[in-house]
Design an enzyme around this catalytic site. Sequence first.
Site: not given
Ligand code: THU
Length: 139
Positions: A50-51, A61, A63, A97
């Site tokens: 995630n960025i 996210c 994914e 996602c």
């Molecule tokens: N996030 C993800 O990368 N994937 C997920 O399935 C849930 C949430 C990230 C988004 C954000 O950067 C951090 O987690 C907190 O929500």
Amino acid sequence: MNIFPHKIMDYKLLVKKAVEAKKRALPPYSNFHVGAALLTLDDKLYLGGNIESSSYSLTICAERTAIFKAISEGERKFKAIAIASDSPDYISPCGACRQIISDLCGEIDIVLVNGNMGYKVYKTSELIPLAFGDKDLNN
Ligand code: THU
């Protein structure tokens, strides 16, 4: 060497890759590191973290990072995606996602990973039943 042989539903290696992918995350605001490992039908692997942006809603996210990387490299057919975080619990993809997985990956295995590298496998349609899709646009 093909390290992801077809028909083997043992996702231990994919889980390991999702855990490794957390190192690619850049979440300075939430400090919540997520890693995703996407497996193509011909066993290529794309990793994503995630960025986050200071304009929080622009965050992407893990994914979607992995999926967009793969799509932009020309991949179109996928088998599975594993998702890991630092939480002790299984992490499950957010609604956005799920829609992207449904649109761009189709009916694949979604492998949810917990803090002990335990995992549970779901199909896309289990996590996003009655999904909107291109079928709805082509009437
Ligand atoms: N996030 C993800 O990368 N994937 C997920 O399935 C849930 C949430 C990230 C988004 C954000 O950067 C951090 O987690 C907190 O929500």
